[in-house]
Design an enzyme around this catalytic site. Structure first.
Site, mmCIF file in Angstrom:
data_model
loop_
_atom_site.group_PDB
_atom_site.id
_atom_site.type_symbol
_atom_site.label_atom_id
_atom_site.label_comp_id
_atom_site.label_asym_id
_atom_site.label_seq_id
_atom_site.Cartn_x
_atom_site.Cartn_y
_atom_site.Cartn_z
ATOM 1 N N CYS A 130 39.394 -47.659 -40.464
ATOM 2 C CA CYS A 130 40.036 -48.970 -40.460
ATOM 3 C C CYS A 130 39.600 -49.687 -39.192
ATOM 4 C CB CYS A 130 41.556 -48.839 -40.418
ATOM 5 S SG CYS A 130 42.244 -47.888 -41.776
ATOM 6 N N ARG A 173 34.557 -52.238 -41.413
ATOM 7 C CA ARG A 173 35.219 -50.942 -41.217
ATOM 8 C C ARG A 173 36.271 -50.665 -42.298
ATOM 9 N NH1 ARG A 173 34.607 -48.591 -36.289
ATOM 10 N NH2 ARG A 173 36.468 -47.361 -36.715
ATOM 11 N N TRP A 186 41.023 -49.427 -44.631
ATOM 12 C CA TRP A 186 40.265 -48.689 -45.640
ATOM 13 C C TRP A 186 41.155 -47.511 -45.986
ATOM 14 C CZ3 TRP A 186 36.131 -49.309 -48.645
ATOM 15 C CH2 TRP A 186 35.627 -48.185 -49.288
ATOM 16 N N ASN A 197 44.164 -46.389 -36.843
ATOM 17 C CA ASN A 197 42.950 -45.971 -37.534
ATOM 18 C C ASN A 197 42.833 -44.473 -37.339
ATOM 19 O OD1 ASN A 197 40.327 -45.651 -38.583
ATOM 20 N ND2 ASN A 197 39.441 -45.973 -36.545
ATOM 21 N N GLY A 198 42.687 -43.720 -38.435
ATOM 22 C CA GLY A 198 42.549 -42.269 -38.327
ATOM 23 C C GLY A 198 43.372 -41.586 -39.393
ATOM 24 N N GLU A 227 17.991 -34.557 -54.434
ATOM 25 C CA GLU A 227 18.611 -35.613 -53.635
ATOM 26 C C GLU A 227 17.614 -36.162 -52.606
ATOM 27 O OE1 GLU A 227 20.927 -37.529 -53.840
ATOM 28 O OE2 GLU A 227 21.371 -38.261 -51.844
ATOM 29 N N LYS A 254 16.583 -40.093 -52.564
ATOM 30 C CA LYS A 254 16.758 -40.930 -51.369
ATOM 31 C C LYS A 254 15.421 -41.537 -50.982
ATOM 32 C CE LYS A 254 20.015 -41.213 -51.180
ATOM 33 N NZ LYS A 254 21.376 -41.039 -51.640
ATOM 34 N N HIS A 276 4.335 -24.591 -63.667
ATOM 35 C CA HIS A 276 4.438 -24.852 -65.110
ATOM 36 C C HIS A 276 4.042 -26.288 -65.442
ATOM 37 C CE1 HIS A 276 6.155 -20.922 -65.677
ATOM 38 N NE2 HIS A 276 6.991 -21.174 -64.692
ATOM 39 N N LYS A 279 25.350 -51.261 -55.070
ATOM 40 C CA LYS A 279 26.212 -50.198 -54.525
ATOM 41 C C LYS A 279 27.127 -49.623 -55.585
ATOM 42 C CE LYS A 279 27.660 -47.673 -51.168
ATOM 43 N NZ LYS A 279 26.759 -46.571 -50.843
HETATM 44 C C1 F6R Z 1 21.825 -43.273 -54.641
HETATM 45 C C2 F6R Z 1 23.107 -43.753 -55.097
HETATM 46 C C3 F6R Z 1 23.369 -43.776 -56.555
HETATM 47 C C4 F6R Z 1 24.838 -43.457 -56.840
HETATM 48 C C5 F6R Z 1 25.151 -43.623 -58.331
HETATM 49 C C6 F6R Z 1 26.579 -43.209 -58.635
HETATM 50 O O1 F6R Z 1 21.717 -43.270 -53.252
HETATM 51 O O2 F6R Z 1 23.926 -44.134 -54.308
HETATM 52 O O3 F6R Z 1 22.542 -42.896 -57.243
HETATM 53 O O4 F6R Z 1 25.090 -42.146 -56.429
HETATM 54 O O5 F6R Z 1 24.962 -44.951 -58.710
HETATM 55 O O6 F6R Z 1 27.481 -43.948 -57.867
HETATM 56 P P1 F6R Z 1 28.972 -43.478 -57.691
HETATM 57 O O7 F6R Z 1 28.964 -42.251 -56.843
HETATM 58 O O8 F6R Z 1 29.636 -44.641 -57.026
HETATM 59 O O9 F6R Z 1 29.502 -43.205 -59.051
#
Ligand code: F6R
Length: 596
Positions: A2, A27, A71, A97-98, A469, A473, A492, A591
């Site tokens: 927060c 935040r 948050w 915050n915490g 992963e 990334k 393979h 996001k």
């Molecule tokens: C990759 C990434 C996405 C999410 C995916 C699911 O860095 O962020 O692959 O992991 O869109 O998102 P959530 O976890 O919000 O369901």
């Protein structure tokens, strides 16, 4: 996570607090509030972002005040759960915050003593505790109260009858004093202060600050006085919001030790789930998308090892169309945002099929929490970078905690084993910190990957998902094609693609697959591909077969994905940065993916 801010001076506090809160919005942004001392305490708080608070805020003014942007970690975003919190008499106001670890027992005791609670938060217990200890001196009351509080906090407190001061304190959550001429500030970080001053003093753990308009005094919780020099910061507001990091993603990678620590606080095992779930399931299904799906794949190894229950992992987008062949299935849905349409649809389908459902999410009150029987919250704080980093490693923490809890429910974990697992979990944030303390070598290794057109990530067993992963990334932020493979699968088919221009990242901790991994690395080297191996410190074998080796602290194999993930996140980050990619907002990505 927060944002907190306090002001004391000669000007009207309200517009100053609002402007500072705007700077802290990154935040936390699910609710906000402020309180000032005018004729008594006047406060206002609500669900929503600072802009909506500004639109509805009644006129409140005073020359001392506190502001908060939240948050949520305990209790959904709502007016009742927003800060500030006031004591029963409406004289003391507190922002925090915490995470207060022992809030349940404090709450129980204070309720027995007659205090009335109005929220579901961990924070509220503190204001009542301060009220209990108040005897005409707010600083003394805060000091006495903090001796009974366990957990992480940055707090600021005011009393209606002590207009000349703000009392603030810190343990494991950031707090900084801003020094103006005849006015002073306290805040979670310098971003909140830069519109007013760039002279600051940092507060350390277990310290209490008395802030007046003339200056500040710092003492330890025990009461010893502390001298602190001030510093001048030369950051822009944008720099400050990113904590001085070039990108949010890098900041969030570096926040992982704290995020892991917070996500563990007070819940190994998860006693609430232990009381909630009976052992009447014989299969576990984990459902998620993208990075969360990779967490789910790691979760399979963890759950099977701890609870001996077979686990199937499915992508959210596929589950709905699968045959409902499993009975007595416990379904675990993982989604950092809690809003991913495919995962939400899967949660509804799982309910329709009669399964008990658990969600792991980072966003309190998000849509998934309304679809499932039980929610486990990670405590990573807001993640601004589109590429998931700290939400992923805290999902892993959640899976370890749930795994231990399932082991308890199924009686498959002995007490000594739980103690051993708990002790490793508690050390994880330190291991991650040690990876972050020395990133120069990782940066140099990344240089060898930046002109590639294809990169392979290989790993075995629990680090096969870590390889997936790493590749995800890498491709999403650097725009270079990358694939993750179980190391044994290369021969393979994919081996045909290896050339001296195809770097291979080989994940090779010393576990039961290590010898096989060495063999796979040699197969890759024989095709001329440069190998960047990730292995345990003190492992001298890897240097003989790989071109570069990145070392992480040795941890029990089941936990190795956490420090190794930090390395693959950094490799992706440094390559993307050198290629000048749009790291925090990669092209075509969002996001939270709210369409199926
Ligand atoms: C990759 C990434 C996405 C999410 C995916 C699911 O860095 O962020 O692959 O992991 O869109 O998102 P959530 O976890 O919000 O369901």
């Amino acid at each position: 996570m927060c944002g907190i801010v306090g002001y004391i001076g000669e000007n009207d506090a309200t517009p100053i607090l609002l402007r500072a809160l705007k700077r802290l919005e990154y935040r936390g942004y699910d609710s906000a509030g402020l309180v000032v001392i005018g004729d008594g305490l006047s406060y206002y708080k609500d669900k929503g972002m600072i802009d909506s608070l500004m639109q509805t805020l009644p006129k409140i003014s005073g020359k001392v005040g506190l502001g908060h942007t939240r948050w949520a970690t305990h209790g959904k975003p709502s007016k009742e759960n927003a800060h500030p919190f006031l004591d029963c008499k409406g004289k003391i106001a507190l922002i925090h915050n915490g995470i207060i670890e022992n809030h349940m027992e404090l709450r129980k005791q204070l309720i027995e003593e007659g205090h009335k609670f109005t929220s579901e938060t961990d924070t509220e217990a503190m204001v009542h505790l301060i009220e209990k200890h108040y005897n005409g001196d707010i600083e003394k009351a805060v000091r006495e109260s903090l001796k009974q509080v366990h957990g992480s906090y940055a707090i600021a407190v005011i009393h209606a009858d002590e207009k000349d001061k703000i009392i603030a304190a810190r343990n494991e959550s950031p707090l900084v004093i801003g020094i103006g001429g005849g006015e002073n500030f306290i805040a979670s970080d310098v971003a909140a202060l830069l519109d007013y001053t760039n002279e600051v003093a940092y507060v350390m753990d277990n310290e209490i600050v008395k802030l007046t308009k003339q200056g500040f005094e710092i003492t330890t919780i025990k009461g010893e006085s502390v001298s602190r020099t001030t510093e001048t910061v030369n950051w822009t507001v944008e720099d400050a919001e990113k904590g001085g990091y070039e990108h949010y993603m890098l900041k969030e990678i570096f926040e992982q030790p704290n995020a892991i620590h917070d996500s563990l606080l007070g819940r190994i095992p998860d006693l609430t789930l232990n009381g909630f779930l009976d052992g009447n399931f014989n299969t576990i299904k984990i459902i998620a998308c993208g990075t969360s799906y990779h967490a789910g794949l790691i979760g399979k190894y963890v759950f099977e090892s701890f609870s001996k229950v077979p686990v199937v992992v499915e992508m959210g987008s596929e589950y709905r169309y699968s045959e409902p062949v499993y009975e007595n299935t416990l379904v675990v849905l993982i989604t950092q945002s809690g809003e991913t349409a495919d995962t939400l649809a899967a949660a509804k389908e799982a309910k329709r099929r009669g399964s008990m459902t658990i969600a792991i999410t980072n966003v309190v009150g998000s849509s998934i929490t309304r679809e499932v029987d039980y929610t486990f919250y990670t405590r990573a704080g807001p993640e601004i970078g589109v590429a998931a980093t700290k939400t992923f490693t805290t999902q892993l923490v959640a899976l370890y905690i749930l795994g231990i809890t399932l082991g308890l429910i199924k009686r498959t974990l002995e007490y000594d084993r739980i103690r051993e697992l708990t002790s490793t979990l508690r050390k994880l944030s330190r291991y991650v910190q040690s990876v972050l303390d020395d990133t120069e070598h990782i940066e140099n290794c990344a240089l060898t990957m930046k002109n590639a057109t294809d990169v392979f990530y290989i790993g075995r067993n629990i680090n096969y998902p870590t390889a997936l992963e790493g590749a995800l990334k890498f491709k999403e932020i650097s725009y270079i094609h990358a694939e993750g493979y179980p190391a044994g699968e290369l021969k393979h088919g994919p081996l045909a693609l290896l050339t001296p221009r195809t770097p291979v990242v080989a994940i090779a901790p010393k576990d039961h697959t290590y010898e096989k991994m060495l063999g796979n690395i040699s197969e890759v080297s024989a095709r001329g591909s440069p190998v960047i191996a990730i292995g345990y410190q003190e492992d001298t074998e890897l240097e003989k077969v790989a071109d570069h080796v990145i070392y992480v602290p040795e941890v029990p194999a089941l936990f190795s994905p956490i420090p190794i993930t930090v390395v693959v996140q950094l490799l992706a980050y440094y390559v993307a940065r050198d290629r000048k990619c749009s790291i925090d907002k990669p092209r075509h990505l969002a996001k939270s993916v709210t369409v199926e």
